[in-house]
Each structure stands twice: as structure tokens, then as C-alpha cells.
Design a protein around this motif. Sequence first.
Motif, PDB file in Angstrom:
ATOM      1  N   MET A 227      43.676  53.612  54.471  1.00 17.63           N
ATOM      2  CA  MET A 227      43.145  53.515  53.127  1.00 17.63           C
ATOM      3  C   MET A 227      44.030  52.605  52.282  1.00 17.63           C
ATOM      4  O   MET A 227      45.186  52.350  52.614  1.00 17.63           O
ATOM      5  CB  MET A 227      43.068  54.903  52.484  1.00 17.63           C
ATOM      6  CG  MET A 227      42.290  55.942  53.292  1.00 17.63           C
ATOM      7  SD  MET A 227      40.550  55.520  53.473  1.00 17.63           S
ATOM      8  CE  MET A 227      40.008  55.610  51.763  1.00 17.63           C
ATOM      9  N   ASN A 228      43.478  52.127  51.159  1.00 18.67           N
ATOM     10  CA  ASN A 228      44.262  51.261  50.289  1.00 18.67           C
ATOM     11  C   ASN A 228      45.479  51.974  49.704  1.00 18.67           C
ATOM     12  O   ASN A 228      46.451  51.328  49.311  1.00 18.67           O
ATOM     13  CB  ASN A 228      43.389  50.728  49.143  1.00 18.67           C
ATOM     14  CG  ASN A 228      42.604  49.484  49.565  1.00 18.67           C
ATOM     15  OD1 ASN A 228      42.746  48.996  50.677  1.00 18.67           O
ATOM     16  ND2 ASN A 228      41.767  48.985  48.669  1.00 18.67           N
ATOM     17  N   ASP A 229      45.445  53.301  49.615  1.00 16.39           N
ATOM     18  CA  ASP A 229      46.583  54.040  49.076  1.00 16.39           C
ATOM     19  C   ASP A 229      47.672  54.264  50.128  1.00 16.39           C
ATOM     20  O   ASP A 229      48.671  54.922  49.865  1.00 16.39           O
ATOM     21  CB  ASP A 229      46.139  55.376  48.478  1.00 16.39           C
ATOM     22  CG  ASP A 229      45.478  56.287  49.511  1.00 16.39           C
ATOM     23  OD1 ASP A 229      45.478  55.945  50.713  1.00 16.39           O
ATOM     24  OD2 ASP A 229      44.952  57.338  49.103  1.00 16.39           O
ATOM     25  N   GLY A 230      47.486  53.739  51.336  1.00 20.26           N
ATOM     26  CA  GLY A 230      48.487  53.848  52.385  1.00 20.26           C
ATOM     27  C   GLY A 230      48.287  54.994  53.344  1.00 20.26           C
ATOM     28  O   GLY A 230      48.966  55.064  54.365  1.00 20.26           O
TER      29      GLY A 230
ATOM     30  N   PHE B 191      39.442  50.107  52.074  1.00 24.15           N
ATOM     31  CA  PHE B 191      40.218  50.186  53.306  1.00 24.15           C
ATOM     32  C   PHE B 191      41.207  49.022  53.394  1.00 24.15           C
ATOM     33  O   PHE B 191      40.989  47.952  52.813  1.00 24.15           O
ATOM     34  CB  PHE B 191      39.304  50.165  54.534  1.00 24.15           C
ATOM     35  CG  PHE B 191      38.383  51.353  54.608  1.00 24.15           C
ATOM     36  CD1 PHE B 191      38.838  52.575  55.085  1.00 24.15           C
ATOM     37  CD2 PHE B 191      37.070  51.263  54.181  1.00 24.15           C
ATOM     38  CE1 PHE B 191      38.000  53.673  55.145  1.00 24.15           C
ATOM     39  CE2 PHE B 191      36.228  52.349  54.239  1.00 24.15           C
ATOM     40  CZ  PHE B 191      36.691  53.562  54.718  1.00 24.15           C
ATOM     41  N   THR B 192      42.280  49.249  54.139  1.00 26.78           N
ATOM     42  CA  THR B 192      43.295  48.230  54.403  1.00 26.78           C
ATOM     43  C   THR B 192      43.414  48.040  55.912  1.00 26.78           C
ATOM     44  O   THR B 192      43.443  49.017  56.655  1.00 26.78           O
ATOM     45  CB  THR B 192      44.671  48.636  53.834  1.00 26.78           C
ATOM     46  OG1 THR B 192      44.593  48.666  52.414  1.00 26.78           O
ATOM     47  CG2 THR B 192      45.753  47.657  54.249  1.00 26.78           C
TER      48      THR B 192
ATOM     49  N   LEU C 142      49.691  40.342  58.692  1.00 35.11           N
ATOM     50  CA  LEU C 142      48.600  40.022  57.781  1.00 35.11           C
ATOM     51  C   LEU C 142      47.998  41.332  57.275  1.00 35.11           C
ATOM     52  O   LEU C 142      47.431  42.097  58.050  1.00 35.11           O
ATOM     53  CB  LEU C 142      47.536  39.189  58.502  1.00 35.11           C
ATOM     54  CG  LEU C 142      46.287  38.794  57.714  1.00 35.11           C
ATOM     55  CD1 LEU C 142      46.664  37.918  56.527  1.00 35.11           C
ATOM     56  CD2 LEU C 142      45.302  38.059  58.622  1.00 35.11           C
ATOM     57  N   SER C 143      48.150  41.609  55.979  1.00 31.36           N
ATOM     58  CA  SER C 143      47.615  42.824  55.367  1.00 31.36           C
ATOM     59  C   SER C 143      46.446  42.441  54.472  1.00 31.36           C
ATOM     60  O   SER C 143      46.613  41.668  53.523  1.00 31.36           O
ATOM     61  CB  SER C 143      48.684  43.552  54.553  1.00 31.36           C
ATOM     62  OG  SER C 143      49.700  44.057  55.386  1.00 31.36           O
ATOM     63  N   LEU C 144      45.284  43.003  54.773  1.00 24.29           N
ATOM     64  CA  LEU C 144      44.071  42.716  54.004  1.00 24.29           C
ATOM     65  C   LEU C 144      43.576  44.012  53.377  1.00 24.29           C
ATOM     66  O   LEU C 144      43.355  45.003  54.078  1.00 24.29           O
ATOM     67  CB  LEU C 144      42.995  42.109  54.913  1.00 24.29           C
ATOM     68  CG  LEU C 144      43.399  40.810  55.626  1.00 24.29           C
ATOM     69  CD1 LEU C 144      42.324  40.379  56.606  1.00 24.29           C
ATOM     70  CD2 LEU C 144      43.668  39.700  54.623  1.00 24.29           C
ATOM     71  N   THR C 145      43.408  44.015  52.076  1.00 21.51           N
ATOM     72  CA  THR C 145      42.962  45.204  51.357  1.00 21.51           C
ATOM     73  C   THR C 145      41.545  44.995  50.827  1.00 21.51           C
ATOM     74  O   THR C 145      41.012  43.883  50.838  1.00 21.51           O
ATOM     75  CB  THR C 145      43.911  45.512  50.189  1.00 21.51           C
ATOM     76  OG1 THR C 145      43.920  44.392  49.281  1.00 21.51           O
ATOM     77  CG2 THR C 145      45.323  45.758  50.689  1.00 21.51           C
ATOM     78  N   GLY C 146      40.968  46.089  50.335  1.00 22.16           N
ATOM     79  CA  GLY C 146      39.617  46.007  49.790  1.00 22.16           C
ATOM     80  C   GLY C 146      38.567  45.718  50.847  1.00 22.16           C
ATOM     81  O   GLY C 146      37.536  45.103  50.558  1.00 22.16           O
ATOM     82  N   ILE C 147      38.799  46.165  52.071  1.00 28.17           N
ATOM     83  CA  ILE C 147      37.859  45.932  53.169  1.00 28.17           C
ATOM     84  C   ILE C 147      36.723  46.949  53.083  1.00 28.17           C
ATOM     85  O   ILE C 147      36.922  48.120  52.793  1.00 28.17           O
ATOM     86  CB  ILE C 147      38.584  46.062  54.522  1.00 28.17           C
ATOM     87  CG1 ILE C 147      39.759  45.087  54.597  1.00 28.17           C
ATOM     88  CG2 ILE C 147      37.623  45.838  55.687  1.00 28.17           C
ATOM     89  CD1 ILE C 147      39.370  43.640  54.581  1.00 28.17           C
TER      90      ILE C 147
END
Length: 222
Positions: free
Chosen positions: A120-123, A181-182, A87-92
Motif C-alpha cells: 500500500m502507499n502507506d508502506g 498501491f505502491t 524503482l518505486s512507483l506509487t498511486g498504482i
Amino acid sequence: MERRIYIIMTLFLGMLMNAQTGKVGIGTTDPKENLDVNGDTYTNSLYLRNPGEPTMTGGSFLATSANSLQLYNPNLETSGLFNYLKLSLTGISGAGLTDYDTKIDADKFLVVVHNYSFKMNDGTTNVALDYGDNGTNDNRQGSPDVTSFKSNGTWHIRARFTDSRLIALTSANPPRTYNNFTIDLYLMAYKRLITKQNITDINADLGGTNGSTQTINKPSGF
């Protein structure tokens, strides 16, 4: 009446012909095993003769001629007993994940978080913690609070750090509201197949010892 007799005789002859080859098929004219049922079954009890230990041959739960119990292979079946989920959640936000509803039925599955990561969202993994949300690098951090819990009949996920906010490690003055954050969560969803035991929480005070001499009562149902 004649039609019913004809149907019964046809089924009986089909089973008899298959039985002559050593295999019986119900709902199929091409049985693959000694008994091949194509459809739902209803039984009060199921007994396996000398099932032995599980083997790594794949397949379903079957008593084989090798007196072994074959492991369930979810790749060959339509409903897995052990379901692996990422489960990958982004924009945290910096507060982390407080209550995410997975929509997984809590009466049919047991969900366990067995691994996780914050990035981070950029990995990139340039993520740090701001203890107390004070903007000061005080070399302190809260405890990880990553767990699954049941609420309103489904499994929910919490992934955060107590008394800490997520911040970007490369930022000299991290903003208080950061939403980039991811969180990757690796879950196991175990299907409740046969029975389950409702086990109450166990609390034990070790009194400052290492626990090697402590004994707790066995939970009911075990």
C-alpha cells in the motif's frame, strides 16, 4: 614549423623523464601506473598478459603484477558496467503496472527485474488479489507477470497479476477502482561494453517429464 618541433620535443622529453621513474604519462605529468593515459584512447585490439582470475581488490580492468584481473568498481568510476536501480512507483491502480517506460536505452543496456514487491502507499503490505475482479474471496489468484521488455528502443516494465486485481486486505468490500498501491522494483542495468549476441527464443516440449533427459541445441554465439 619550429613551433611544431618544439611541441614534439617537449612531449618527448616529458615522456622520457617519466619513463626514467618507471612510469609513462600521456596527458598527465604525474602518472600513477606504468602507463597512465588521461583522455580517450583508440585501439583495434587490447591484449592482457596473464590476466588470471578476477580479484576483489577493486579498481578497473587491469593486468596487474599479481597476474589478476581487477574487478570494476562503479563507486570509483563515472560509468558503471553494472547499475543497480530501485524503482518505486506509487498511486498504482488495482490493475497493476502494464507498460512503464524507464527511458533506458535498449541498445546500450540490458535491464533485468531481479526482485519486486507490492504494498500500500502507506508502506503496509496489506495487499490481496481478487481473481477475476468479482469481489469474491475464492482463494484463487493469477500468476505474477513482472518483467522487463523492449519497446521503441527503450526498456519498459510490466508488474501485475494475470486475471487478478490488487485489493486492500483490510477492506471488507474492496472497491473496483483502487489507486493506492505502491510497486517497488529492483533492477539491474548491464551496460553493453564489448559485444552482444542476438539470441532467439527457445521453446522445448518436455512431454510431461522433469527435463532431466532433455537436451536443447546450443544457441549461436556461445
